[in-house]
Enzyme design. Structure first.
Site, PDB file in Angstrom:
ATOM      1  N   ASP A 139     -13.148  34.407  13.814  1.00  0.00           N
ATOM      2  CA  ASP A 139     -11.923  35.279  13.688  1.00  0.00           C
ATOM      3  C   ASP A 139     -10.731  34.237  13.231  1.00  0.00           C
ATOM      4  O   ASP A 139     -10.960  33.185  12.463  1.00  0.00           O
ATOM      5  CB  ASP A 139     -11.628  35.740  15.294  1.00  0.00           C
ATOM      6  CG  ASP A 139     -11.452  34.382  16.333  1.00  0.00           C
ATOM      7  OD1 ASP A 139     -11.613  33.402  15.931  1.00  0.00           O
ATOM      8  OD2 ASP A 139     -11.045  34.727  17.503  1.00  0.00           O
ATOM      9  N   TYR A 188      -1.821  -0.799   0.506  1.00  0.00           N
ATOM     10  CA  TYR A 188      -0.914  -1.961   0.697  1.00  0.00           C
ATOM     11  C   TYR A 188      -1.317  -3.277  -0.126  1.00  0.00           C
ATOM     12  O   TYR A 188      -2.453  -3.654  -0.049  1.00  0.00           O
ATOM     13  CB  TYR A 188      -0.673  -2.335   2.158  1.00  0.00           C
ATOM     14  CG  TYR A 188      -0.148  -1.202   2.989  1.00  0.00           C
ATOM     15  CD1 TYR A 188       1.292  -0.933   3.072  1.00  0.00           C
ATOM     16  CD2 TYR A 188      -1.150  -0.548   3.960  1.00  0.00           C
ATOM     17  CE1 TYR A 188       1.592   0.206   3.781  1.00  0.00           C
ATOM     18  CE2 TYR A 188      -0.650   0.234   4.944  1.00  0.00           C
ATOM     19  CZ  TYR A 188       0.679   0.749   4.882  1.00  0.00           C
ATOM     20  OH  TYR A 188       1.034   1.661   5.811  1.00  0.00           O
ATOM     21  N   HIS A 230      -7.702  -2.969   1.058  1.00  0.00           N
ATOM     22  CA  HIS A 230      -8.729  -3.677   0.390  1.00  0.00           C
ATOM     23  C   HIS A 230      -9.090  -2.875  -0.817  1.00  0.00           C
ATOM     24  O   HIS A 230      -9.578  -1.828  -0.436  1.00  0.00           O
ATOM     25  CB  HIS A 230      -9.742  -4.512   1.209  1.00  0.00           C
ATOM     26  CG  HIS A 230     -10.516  -5.632   0.185  1.00  0.00           C
ATOM     27  ND1 HIS A 230     -11.525  -5.096  -0.613  1.00  0.00           N
ATOM     28  CD2 HIS A 230     -10.384  -6.863   0.386  1.00  0.00           C
ATOM     29  CE1 HIS A 230     -11.909  -6.126  -1.061  1.00  0.00           C
ATOM     30  NE2 HIS A 230     -11.233  -7.215  -0.585  1.00  0.00           N
TER      31      HIS A 230
HETATM   32  N1  COA Z   1      -4.526  -4.604  -3.132  1.00  0.00           N
HETATM   33  C1  COA Z   1      -5.007  -4.779  -4.352  1.00  0.00           C
HETATM   34  N2  COA Z   1      -6.021  -5.837  -4.697  1.00  0.00           N
HETATM   35  C2  COA Z   1      -6.347  -6.725  -3.652  1.00  0.00           C
HETATM   36  C3  COA Z   1      -6.278  -6.466  -2.261  1.00  0.00           C
HETATM   37  C4  COA Z   1      -5.089  -5.130  -1.986  1.00  0.00           C
HETATM   38  N3  COA Z   1      -4.910  -5.092  -0.913  1.00  0.00           N
HETATM   39  N4  COA Z   1      -6.780  -7.102  -1.551  1.00  0.00           N
HETATM   40  C5  COA Z   1      -7.637  -7.895  -2.173  1.00  0.00           C
HETATM   41  N5  COA Z   1      -7.448  -7.608  -3.431  1.00  0.00           N
HETATM   42  C6  COA Z   1      -7.992  -8.058  -4.771  1.00  0.00           C
HETATM   43  C7  COA Z   1      -8.318  -9.641  -4.810  1.00  0.00           C
HETATM   44  O1  COA Z   1      -7.055 -10.176  -5.267  1.00  0.00           O
HETATM   45  C8  COA Z   1      -9.291  -9.925  -5.416  1.00  0.00           C
HETATM   46  O2  COA Z   1      -9.062  -9.804  -6.804  1.00  0.00           O
HETATM   47  P1  COA Z   1      -9.492 -10.878  -7.738  1.00  0.00           P
HETATM   48  O3  COA Z   1     -10.993 -11.289  -7.586  1.00  0.00           O
HETATM   49  O4  COA Z   1      -9.346 -10.113  -9.243  1.00  0.00           O
HETATM   50  O5  COA Z   1      -8.701 -12.160  -7.494  1.00  0.00           O
HETATM   51  C9  COA Z   1     -10.476  -8.848  -4.884  1.00  0.00           C
HETATM   52  O6  COA Z   1      -9.715  -7.776  -4.562  1.00  0.00           O
HETATM   53  C10 COA Z   1     -11.242  -9.319  -3.787  1.00  0.00           C
HETATM   54  O7  COA Z   1     -10.590  -9.734  -2.751  1.00  0.00           O
HETATM   55  P2  COA Z   1     -11.182 -10.685  -1.321  1.00  0.00           P
HETATM   56  O8  COA Z   1     -11.489 -12.000  -2.045  1.00  0.00           O
HETATM   57  O9  COA Z   1     -12.229  -9.845  -0.938  1.00  0.00           O
HETATM   58  O10 COA Z   1      -9.891 -10.357  -0.588  1.00  0.00           O
HETATM   59  P3  COA Z   1      -8.789 -11.612  -0.243  1.00  0.00           P
HETATM   60  O11 COA Z   1      -9.475 -12.778   0.942  1.00  0.00           O
HETATM   61  O12 COA Z   1      -8.510 -11.969  -1.433  1.00  0.00           O
HETATM   62  O13 COA Z   1      -7.765 -10.810   0.485  1.00  0.00           O
HETATM   63  C11 COA Z   1      -6.672  -9.841   2.441  1.00  0.00           C
HETATM   64  C12 COA Z   1      -7.986 -10.444   1.968  1.00  0.00           C
HETATM   65  C13 COA Z   1      -6.795  -8.974   3.762  1.00  0.00           C
HETATM   66  C14 COA Z   1      -5.604 -10.849   2.648  1.00  0.00           C
HETATM   67  C15 COA Z   1      -6.145  -8.892   1.294  1.00  0.00           C
HETATM   68  O14 COA Z   1      -6.958  -7.738   1.164  1.00  0.00           O
HETATM   69  C16 COA Z   1      -4.672  -8.322   1.524  1.00  0.00           C
HETATM   70  O15 COA Z   1      -3.768  -8.836   1.189  1.00  0.00           O
HETATM   71  N6  COA Z   1      -4.640  -7.029   1.823  1.00  0.00           N
HETATM   72  C17 COA Z   1      -3.357  -6.200   1.886  1.00  0.00           C
HETATM   73  C18 COA Z   1      -2.586  -6.780   3.365  1.00  0.00           C
HETATM   74  C19 COA Z   1      -1.334  -6.058   3.703  1.00  0.00           C
HETATM   75  O16 COA Z   1      -0.728  -5.674   2.548  1.00  0.00           O
HETATM   76  N7  COA Z   1      -1.048  -6.166   5.017  1.00  0.00           N
HETATM   77  C20 COA Z   1       0.126  -5.474   5.257  1.00  0.00           C
HETATM   78  C21 COA Z   1       0.058  -3.829   5.228  1.00  0.00           C
HETATM   79  S1  COA Z   1      -1.178  -3.374   6.715  1.00  0.00           S
END
Ligand code: COA
Ligand code: MG
Length: 289
Positions: free
Chosen positions: A270, A9, A223
């Protein structure tokens, strides 16, 4: 059916994350209009997703769009916008009745008909994540041919019944097994809970393997770091595949000799063990192994 060992997601209004997702080799990408998108960003998210769908190459990853739940007030506009983007599938959260499934499916069908698209081409994935949804699984799971998979939402379910989430997820066991059973009965994929502690990859591996042992075929993820461990956990290991092949081969040979039950490596084999071995081989094939 599209492989869905992992469904990733990201908030629908976050173009950067959609771009990133397209490079990860994840089985399914779910651009979210529901809880991942803030209430004041729903319209923006619809537009961002539409543009990303036009411009990006998603490779072999499924392109799925999650709309808001039926009754939220956003569902009709979400669905109309999602269909215009021509996704591979639509995910519908918080499904509680078969009528909700057919409501979405019939709208998709109208869209397919009026645009000359193959009927049933756009697939449906539903989330069952409330007490009512779990109680009505029997009717929901068999309600529509467009349905490919049921996702179990652990956090929403815990909120729905007032459970406290724990690491071993014992409080979710009944509902998880209910989803696996309903999916097996109707040949659907069963997709397990999110591990929200995305920094703890050991916990992720343990939870993924536990889900696979329950019979889930995949898991929701949030993630990029979760893609590899989860897709590995839902791909049968080489040893499991080799053993399953031996069960199938020796089973046939023993049947010819008139033996329904026989011993292999000191264990009784089985019919149910043959069926289980066949499932392992099916899953290996689905994972491209
Ligand atoms: N999809 C694609 N890429 C993602 C991602 C995801 N779900 N989550 C993180 N990334 C990317 C970030 O953009 C970052 O990329 P960049 O360095 O090129 O900018 C890299 O992965 C590392 O991310 P990180 O810094 O470790 O995480 P964050 O603090 O930016 O984000 C969350 C943490 C939880 C907010 C994020 O992972 C997220 O939005 N997840 C999905 C949440 C969601 O959709 N929830 C609803 C359904 S349950
Ligand atoms: Mg949810």
């Amino acid at each position: 059916m599209h492989s869905r060992r992992a469904i990733l997601y990201m908030p629908g209004d976050d173009r950067r994350k959609i771009e990133k997702a397209a490079t990860l080799g994840v089985d399914s990408i779910c651009m979210d209009l529901e809880d991942g998108t803030a209430i004041n960003r729903k319209a923006e998210a619809r537009a961002v997703i539409a543009q990303a769908m036009r411009e990006l190459d998603f490779g072999d990853s499924e392109r799925c769009i999650r709309i808001n739940s039926i009754g939220s007030g956003w569902e009709a506009d979400d669905l109309a916008a999602a269909l215009e983007a021509r996704p591979d599938s639509i995910a519908v959260p918080k499904v509680e009745s078969p009528e909700q499934v057919t409501w979405v499916s019939s709208r998709i069908e109208s869209y397919e008909l009026s645009h000359g698209l193959p009927l049933g081409g756009i697939r449906m994935i539903i989330l069952v994540e409330t007490a009512r949804g779990i109680l009505n699984l029997k009717e929901i799971a068999g309600s529509d041919k467009r349905l490919d998979a049921i996702i179990f939402g652990g956090e929403d379910f815990a909120a729905s019944v007032g459970a406290t989430r724990t690491k071993d997820a014992l409080e979710l066991l009944y509902a998880r097994e209910s989803v696996v059973t309903a999916c097996a009965a109707y040949d659907l994929q069963a997709i397990d809970i999110v591990t929200i502690d995305f920094k703890d990859l050991d916990a992720l591996r343990a939870e993924s393997e536990a889900g696979a042992r329950l019979g889930f075929t995949g898991k929701q993820i949030i993630h990029p770091a979760q893609v590899g461990p989860v897709q590995a956990a839902f791909t049968p290991s080489n040893e499991a595949i080799a053993y399953a092949r031996r069960v199938v081969e020796t089973f046939e040979a023993n049947q010819k000799e008139g033996k329904g039950a026989y011993a292999l490596d000191g264990k009784m084999i089985d019919m149910p063990l043959l069926k289980n071995a066949q499932k392992v081989l099916d899953r290996a094939q689905a994972a491209g192994k």
